[in-house]
Design a protein around this motif. Structure first.
Motif, PDB file in Angstrom:
ATOM      1  N   PHE A 160      16.978   4.402  -7.876  1.00 18.35           N
ATOM      2  CA  PHE A 160      15.741   3.696  -7.527  1.00 18.35           C
ATOM      3  C   PHE A 160      15.530   3.646  -6.009  1.00 18.35           C
ATOM      4  CE2 PHE A 160      15.743   1.750 -11.862  1.00 18.35           C
ATOM      5  CZ  PHE A 160      14.461   2.155 -12.202  1.00 18.35           C
ATOM      6  N   LYS A 161      16.599   3.549  -5.251  1.00 20.76           N
ATOM      7  CA  LYS A 161      16.483   3.545  -3.790  1.00 20.76           C
ATOM      8  C   LYS A 161      15.926   4.885  -3.306  1.00 20.76           C
ATOM      9  CE  LYS A 161      19.139   2.566   0.426  1.00 20.76           C
ATOM     10  NZ  LYS A 161      18.262   1.479   0.877  1.00 20.76           N
ATOM     11  N   ILE A 162      16.480   5.970  -3.826  1.00 17.18           N
ATOM     12  CA  ILE A 162      16.009   7.303  -3.451  1.00 17.18           C
ATOM     13  C   ILE A 162      14.561   7.502  -3.870  1.00 17.18           C
ATOM     14  CG2 ILE A 162      16.293   9.777  -3.896  1.00 17.18           C
ATOM     15  CD1 ILE A 162      19.315   9.210  -4.232  1.00 17.18           C
ATOM     16  N   SER A 163      14.261   7.105  -5.103  1.00 15.01           N
ATOM     17  CA  SER A 163      12.916   7.287  -5.656  1.00 15.01           C
ATOM     18  C   SER A 163      11.875   6.488  -4.879  1.00 15.01           C
ATOM     19  CB  SER A 163      12.905   6.877  -7.127  1.00 15.01           C
ATOM     20  OG  SER A 163      11.629   7.092  -7.708  1.00 15.01           O
ATOM     21  N   MET A 164      12.179   5.222  -4.590  1.00 12.77           N
ATOM     22  CA  MET A 164      11.250   4.378  -3.844  1.00 12.77           C
ATOM     23  C   MET A 164      11.028   4.896  -2.423  1.00 12.77           C
ATOM     24  SD  MET A 164       9.559   1.873  -5.176  1.00 12.77           S
ATOM     25  CE  MET A 164       9.192   0.789  -3.793  1.00 12.77           C
ATOM     26  N   ASN A 165      12.104   5.283  -1.762  1.00 17.06           N
ATOM     27  CA  ASN A 165      11.983   5.790  -0.393  1.00 17.06           C
ATOM     28  C   ASN A 165      11.135   7.060  -0.343  1.00 17.06           C
ATOM     29  OD1 ASN A 165      13.492   3.717   0.678  1.00 17.06           O
ATOM     30  ND2 ASN A 165      15.405   4.875   0.761  1.00 17.06           N
ATOM     31  N   TYR A 166      11.345   7.938  -1.312  1.00 23.15           N
ATOM     32  CA  TYR A 166      10.560   9.171  -1.358  1.00 23.15           C
ATOM     33  C   TYR A 166       9.091   8.867  -1.641  1.00 23.15           C
ATOM     34  CZ  TYR A 166       8.921  13.793  -2.690  1.00 23.15           C
ATOM     35  OH  TYR A 166       8.215  14.965  -2.768  1.00 23.15           O
ATOM     36  N   GLY A 167       8.848   7.968  -2.599  1.00 21.19           N
ATOM     37  CA  GLY A 167       7.483   7.597  -2.942  1.00 21.19           C
ATOM     38  C   GLY A 167       6.757   6.937  -1.791  1.00 21.19           C
ATOM     39  N   LYS A 168       7.427   6.027  -1.092  1.00 22.90           N
ATOM     40  CA  LYS A 168       6.804   5.343   0.038  1.00 22.90           C
ATOM     41  C   LYS A 168       6.524   6.301   1.189  1.00 22.90           C
ATOM     42  CE  LYS A 168       9.769   1.785   0.203  1.00 22.90           C
ATOM     43  NZ  LYS A 168      10.356   0.490   0.618  1.00 22.90           N
ATOM     44  N   SER A 169       7.438   7.242   1.410  1.00 22.35           N
ATOM     45  CA  SER A 169       7.242   8.242   2.462  1.00 22.35           C
ATOM     46  C   SER A 169       6.043   9.137   2.156  1.00 22.35           C
ATOM     47  CB  SER A 169       8.511   9.091   2.597  1.00 22.35           C
ATOM     48  OG  SER A 169       8.308  10.148   3.500  1.00 22.35           O
ATOM     49  N   THR A 170       5.934   9.588   0.901  1.00 18.18           N
ATOM     50  CA  THR A 170       4.812  10.439   0.496  1.00 18.18           C
ATOM     51  C   THR A 170       3.496   9.673   0.583  1.00 18.18           C
ATOM     52  OG1 THR A 170       6.285  11.606  -1.030  1.00 18.18           O
ATOM     53  CG2 THR A 170       3.928  11.916  -1.354  1.00 18.18           C
ATOM     54  N   ARG A 171       3.525   8.408   0.168  1.00 17.27           N
ATOM     55  CA  ARG A 171       2.341   7.554   0.231  1.00 17.27           C
ATOM     56  C   ARG A 171       1.874   7.379   1.676  1.00 17.27           C
ATOM     57  NH1 ARG A 171       1.567   1.975   1.124  1.00 17.27           N
ATOM     58  NH2 ARG A 171      -0.285   1.126   0.040  1.00 17.27           N
ATOM     59  N   ALA A 172       2.799   7.069   2.565  1.00 14.86           N
ATOM     60  CA  ALA A 172       2.458   6.861   3.971  1.00 14.86           C
ATOM     61  C   ALA A 172       1.872   8.126   4.593  1.00 14.86           C
ATOM     62  CB  ALA A 172       3.701   6.422   4.738  1.00 14.86           C
ATOM     63  N   HIS A 173       2.450   9.272   4.256  1.00 18.46           N
ATOM     64  CA  HIS A 173       1.956  10.548   4.777  1.00 18.46           C
ATOM     65  C   HIS A 173       0.532  10.814   4.309  1.00 18.46           C
ATOM     66  CE1 HIS A 173       2.047  14.715   6.142  1.00 18.46           C
ATOM     67  NE2 HIS A 173       1.622  15.078   4.934  1.00 18.46           N
ATOM     68  N   TYR A 174       0.282  10.548   3.022  1.00 20.94           N
ATOM     69  CA  TYR A 174      -1.065  10.777   2.468  1.00 20.94           C
ATOM     70  C   TYR A 174      -2.091   9.868   3.123  1.00 20.94           C
ATOM     71  CZ  TYR A 174      -4.977  10.958  -0.777  1.00 20.94           C
ATOM     72  OH  TYR A 174      -6.234  11.092  -1.317  1.00 20.94           O
ATOM     73  N   LEU A 175      -1.772   8.575   3.216  1.00 19.79           N
ATOM     74  CA  LEU A 175      -2.716   7.620   3.784  1.00 19.79           C
ATOM     75  C   LEU A 175      -2.984   7.889   5.263  1.00 19.79           C
ATOM     76  CD1 LEU A 175      -1.472   4.328   2.075  1.00 19.79           C
ATOM     77  CD2 LEU A 175      -3.481   5.696   1.492  1.00 19.79           C
ATOM     78  N   LYS A 176      -1.982   8.318   5.992  1.00 22.40           N
ATOM     79  CA  LYS A 176      -2.144   8.662   7.395  1.00 22.40           C
ATOM     80  C   LYS A 176      -3.072   9.858   7.560  1.00 22.40           C
ATOM     81  CE  LYS A 176       0.519   9.810  11.562  1.00 22.40           C
ATOM     82  NZ  LYS A 176       1.888  10.067  12.100  1.00 22.40           N
ATOM     83  N   LYS A 177      -2.878  10.845   6.703  1.00 21.85           N
ATOM     84  CA  LYS A 177      -3.718  12.049   6.729  1.00 21.85           C
ATOM     85  C   LYS A 177      -5.149  11.712   6.336  1.00 21.85           C
ATOM     86  CE  LYS A 177      -3.777  16.814   5.009  1.00 21.85           C
ATOM     87  NZ  LYS A 177      -3.091  17.791   4.119  1.00 21.85           N
ATOM     88  N   ALA A 178      -5.313  10.852   5.306  1.00 26.39           N
ATOM     89  CA  ALA A 178      -6.642  10.450   4.850  1.00 26.39           C
ATOM     90  C   ALA A 178      -7.385   9.666   5.920  1.00 26.39           C
ATOM     91  CB  ALA A 178      -6.521   9.627   3.569  1.00 26.39           C
ATOM     92  N   LYS A 179      -6.653   8.835   6.668  1.00 25.65           N
ATOM     93  CA  LYS A 179      -7.245   8.035   7.748  1.00 25.65           C
ATOM     94  C   LYS A 179      -7.782   8.929   8.861  1.00 25.65           C
ATOM     95  CE  LYS A 179      -6.321   3.872  10.463  1.00 25.65           C
ATOM     96  NZ  LYS A 179      -5.281   2.870  10.862  1.00 25.65           N
ATOM     97  N   LYS A 180      -7.050   9.994   9.176  1.00 22.94           N
ATOM     98  CA  LYS A 180      -7.477  10.926  10.223  1.00 22.94           C
ATOM     99  C   LYS A 180      -8.762  11.655   9.815  1.00 22.94           C
ATOM    100  CE  LYS A 180      -3.049  12.000  12.414  1.00 22.94           C
ATOM    101  NZ  LYS A 180      -2.046  13.063  12.667  1.00 22.94           N
ATOM    102  N   ASN A 181      -8.849  11.954   8.528  1.00 25.27           N
ATOM    103  CA  ASN A 181     -10.039  12.669   8.043  1.00 25.27           C
ATOM    104  C   ASN A 181     -11.217  11.725   7.860  1.00 25.27           C
ATOM    105  OD1 ASN A 181      -8.499  14.998   7.994  1.00 25.27           O
ATOM    106  ND2 ASN A 181      -7.955  14.804   5.824  1.00 25.27           N
TER     107      ASN A 181
END
Length: 312
Positions: free
Chosen positions: A291-312
């Motif tokens: 769960f630690k690995i899964s959550m960290n990966y999910g949060k990292s992917t989420r942050a990357h997506y939202l950051k990219k969406a904000k720029k656009n």
């Protein structure tokens, strides 16, 4: 000192038994892998099961590759998807390349009132293989309550990922039982093997597909029906939003070619050698670490997506 000896002996045998059990499991896994992927045994999947194969979500990715692989084996193919234009294109490609008859049914699996149309269109066809492939995932990992338009999203995922599998099986299975032969290949996901937070609804619906497949297989295998749960990790498809292939992310074509080798041998499969190894490793992890690995990966992917969406 003497009282400690029985306890030490007990612990010794527990340890030895655990090592022996793990050794047997690893040996069995290696033997099965050799049997499936090493010996290159061709599965008995073709017109002998029935003239027609039905593939939902058959215009892209894994679904399209299954349709092509079944056509390559001489089966006529029914493609079911939402876009008639895409259906026409893929249908034409399959007819020209594999010289088999094709049929298309344009429906939107987010709706619940499509199955009478599908039933009418399939009437009279001798269906040997059903591939329940149509599926829907998240745009990006997200916390449950923060999913945009949550009520609508819940309904869509349940209709596409769960209802379609049950309803299509309901339509096709009676004919297979009557002829005492047939194969149903249900495309689940590795996220159906393990709970995946931030992809909660998707993970849960794919777990349903996995359990449903195992149950139906046990209910009907004595009647000559083979039901398989296919549990891929990442494959380079539109659904996964991955374009480039790698050693652990195969193309849809490579994945399906590998997964087809397991039909008739494994009722539950990751479908690809590296994916099977990954599945075995994840199963050995303690839940807190997973769960630690899964959550960290999910949060990292989420942050990357939202950051990219904000720029656009």
């Amino acid at each position: 000192m003497e009282s400690a000896l029985p306890a030490a002996g007990f612990l010794y045998w527990v340890g030895a038994g655990t090592v022996a059990y793990l050794a047997l499991r690893i040996s069995y896994s290696l033997f099965t892998a050799l049997q499936i992927w090493g010996l290159g045994q061709e599965p008995a999947v073709g017109p002998e099961l029935g003239e027609w194969a039905v593939v939902t979500g058959g215009t892209d990715g894994i679904g399209k590759s299954y349709a092509e692989e079944l056509a390559k084996r001489g089966m006529k193919v029914v493609l079911i998807s939402r876009s008639q234009d895409k259906l026409n294109q893929v249908s034409s490609e399959i007819r020209e390349k594999f010289k088999v008859e094709t049929k298309t049914i344009a429906v939107d699996f987010t709706s619940e009132d499509i199955y009478d149309k599908i039933k009418t269109s399939l009437a009279g066809l001798q269906i040997g293989v059903l591939v329940n492939n149509v599926g829907m995932s998240y745009e990006y990992p997200e916390y449950f309550l923060e999913i945009p338009d949550l009520d609508s999203f819940i309904k869509k995922l349940i209709n596409i990922n769960i209802l379609s599998v049950c309803k299509m099986t309901r339509l096709v299975l009676p004919g297979m039982v009557e002829r005492s032969k047939g194969a149903i290949l249900n495309i689940s996901s590795a996220s159906g093997m393990f709970p995946v937070p931030l992809l909660t609804i998707y993970s849960a619906t794919k777990a349903f597909v996995d359990f449903f497949s195992q149950c139906i297989h046990e209910e009907y295998r004595s009647k000559g029906i083979f039901v398989q749960s296919v549990l891929p990790f990442y494959v380079a498809t539109k659904l996964a939003k991955i374009r480039k292939t790698s050693w652990h992310v195969p193309s849809a074509e490579a994945y399906v070619k590998s997964a087809m080798k397991t039909v008739g041998l494994k009722s539950r499969t990751n479908g690809y050698p590296i994916h099977s190894l990954m599945g075995s490793i994840f199963l050995l992890l303690p839940s807190w670490l997973y769960f630690k690995i899964s959550m960290n990966y999910g949060k990292s992917t989420r942050a990357h997506y939202l950051k990219k969406a904000k720029k656009n």
